[in-house]
Design a protein around this motif. Structure first.
Motif, short mmCIF file in Angstrom:
data_model
loop_
_atom_site.label_atom_id
_atom_site.label_comp_id
_atom_site.label_asym_id
_atom_site.label_seq_id
_atom_site.Cartn_x
_atom_site.Cartn_y
_atom_site.Cartn_z
N TRP A 143 1.16 -1.59 -0.18
CA TRP A 143 0.38 -0.17 0.06
C TRP A 143 1.41 1.37 0.02
N ARG A 144 2.43 1.20 0.69
CA ARG A 144 2.90 2.77 1.04
C ARG A 144 3.39 2.67 -0.84
N TRP A 145 3.60 1.60 -1.95
CA TRP A 145 3.93 1.59 -2.76
C TRP A 145 3.15 1.90 -3.56
N GLY A 146 1.67 2.12 -3.26
CA GLY A 146 1.12 2.53 -4.12
C GLY A 146 0.77 3.72 -4.05
N VAL A 147 0.66 4.02 -2.56
CA VAL A 147 0.39 5.75 -3.15
C VAL A 147 1.32 6.66 -2.98
N CYS A 148 2.28 6.09 -2.95
CA CYS A 148 3.65 7.06 -3.67
C CYS A 148 3.48 7.03 -5.53
N GLY A 149 2.84 6.17 -5.86
CA GLY A 149 2.33 5.39 -6.93
C GLY A 149 1.53 6.12 -7.68
N VAL A 150 0.37 7.02 -6.54
CA VAL A 150 -0.67 7.04 -7.29
C VAL A 150 -0.32 9.13 -7.06
N ALA A 151 0.61 9.04 -6.51
CA ALA A 151 1.30 10.72 -6.23
C ALA A 151 1.98 10.66 -7.36
N LEU A 152 2.37 10.37 -7.65
CA LEU A 152 4.19 10.91 -8.94
C LEU A 152 2.79 10.71 -10.47
N LEU A 153 2.29 10.08 -10.28
CA LEU A 153 0.97 9.59 -11.36
C LEU A 153 0.11 10.87 -11.56
N GLY A 154 -0.36 11.51 -10.32
CA GLY A 154 -0.81 12.75 -9.89
C GLY A 154 -0.32 13.78 -9.93
N LEU A 155 0.63 13.68 -10.04
CA LEU A 155 1.94 14.95 -10.33
C LEU A 155 2.54 15.18 -11.55
N VAL A 156 3.14 14.22 -12.62
CA VAL A 156 3.52 13.85 -12.78
C VAL A 156 2.43 13.86 -14.32
N ALA A 157 1.75 12.81 -14.73
CA ALA A 157 0.70 12.38 -15.52
C ALA A 157 -0.65 13.47 -15.86
N TRP A 158 -0.96 13.15 -15.01
CA TRP A 158 -2.39 14.09 -14.60
C TRP A 158 -2.54 15.65 -14.04
N HIS A 159 -1.28 16.59 -13.40
CA HIS A 159 -1.10 17.41 -13.70
C HIS A 159 -1.97 17.98 -12.22
N TRP A 160 -2.04 16.86 -11.45
CA TRP A 160 -2.44 17.61 -9.80
C TRP A 160 -2.45 18.94 -9.53
N PRO A 161 -2.27 19.59 -8.78
CA PRO A 161 -1.59 20.14 -7.40
C PRO A 161 -1.31 19.74 -6.85
N LEU A 162 -0.62 19.94 -5.94
CA LEU A 162 0.48 19.52 -4.78
C LEU A 162 -0.76 19.78 -3.14
N TRP A 163 -1.22 20.39 -2.87
CA TRP A 163 -2.28 20.47 -2.50
C TRP A 163 -3.70 19.91 -2.42
N ALA A 164 -4.01 19.10 -3.45
CA ALA A 164 -4.96 18.68 -3.37
C ALA A 164 -4.31 16.82 -3.57
N VAL A 166 -1.85 15.92 -1.41
CA VAL A 166 -2.45 16.02 -0.49
C VAL A 166 -3.28 15.40 0.78
N LEU A 167 -4.58 16.25 0.11
CA LEU A 167 -5.81 16.49 0.59
C LEU A 167 -6.18 15.31 0.38
N CYS A 168 -5.77 14.38 -0.74
CA CYS A 168 -6.40 13.07 -0.83
C CYS A 168 -5.90 11.89 -0.47
N LEU A 169 -4.36 12.05 -0.60
CA LEU A 169 -3.63 10.86 0.30
C LEU A 169 -3.29 10.73 1.39
N GLY A 170 -2.82 11.83 1.78
CA GLY A 170 -2.79 12.14 3.14
C GLY A 170 -3.67 11.26 3.76
N PRO A 171 -4.65 11.54 4.10
CA PRO A 171 -5.96 10.95 5.02
C PRO A 171 -5.87 8.91 4.87
N VAL A 172 -5.20 9.02 3.46
CA VAL A 172 -5.56 7.73 3.06
C VAL A 172 -4.56 6.95 3.43
#
Length: 186
Positions: A143-164, A166-172
């Protein structure tokens, strides 16, 4: 999350260590902070560094300043926070002001542009290396690697803002970590 303060660090040693990071880490202090705090001084373990960095990223302001202030405050209170932050910022302030003055006079030269491109590439490589070291320091749970992977995809591929992210993946991440702790205790 536990931050040990079992070791004694003098105020001078604290200032010098963060000064070294500030001087060495022009363009990106994070890799140097890990190198100094974990590898050279052994003041933190890989996991403690990763936990502190995670907390620093959630707080407002520059991550490395947050890390310096928290680390300094833990060891010497408000004075330690000022020493760590001051050590980190004093040399770069002088360097940046000097370079800005020089750039005003020399910025139009082609060689200056090429030099800046080379420095940017080196800084990106160091950040990537620091990220990989932090990732490898995590406990080997999918699950740790999964969260890292989603964060990486979110930043690089999907261009999500960092605050989004943190708000989504932090609690998860917190929920999954707590769940892992509860299942390993039982």
């Amino acid at each position: 999350m536990s931050f040990s303060s079992q070791i004694y660090i003098s105020r001078w040693a604290l200032f010098k260590a963060f000064f070294k990071m500030g001087v060495s880490g022009f363009g990106g202090v994070l890799p140097w902070a890990r190198l100094v705090l974990v590898d050279e001084k052994r003041w933190l373990t890989d996991r403690e560094f990763a936990e502190r960095l995670g907390l620093s990223q959630v707080l407002p302001g520059p991550n490395i300043i947050n890390l310096a202030v928290g680390f300094g405050a833990q060891h010497h209170g408000a004075v330690g926070a000022l020493l760590a932050a001051g050590g980190l910022l004093s040399a770069p302030l002088v360097i940046v002001l000097s370079l800005a003055t020089a750039y005003q006079h020399l910025g139009h030269h082609v060689l200056v542009g090429r030099a800046l491109d080379g420095v940017a590439a080196a800084a990106a490589g160091m950040m990537l290396a620091a990220g990989i070291k932090l990732l490898l320091a995590l406990p080997r749970q999918g699950w740790r690697w999964g969260v890292c992977g989603v964060a990486l995809l979110g930043l690089v591929a999907w261009h999500w803002p960092l605050w989004a992210l943190v708000l989504c993946l932090g609690p998860v991440g917190i929920w999954l970590d707590r769940r892992t702790d509860l299942t390993t205790r039982n």
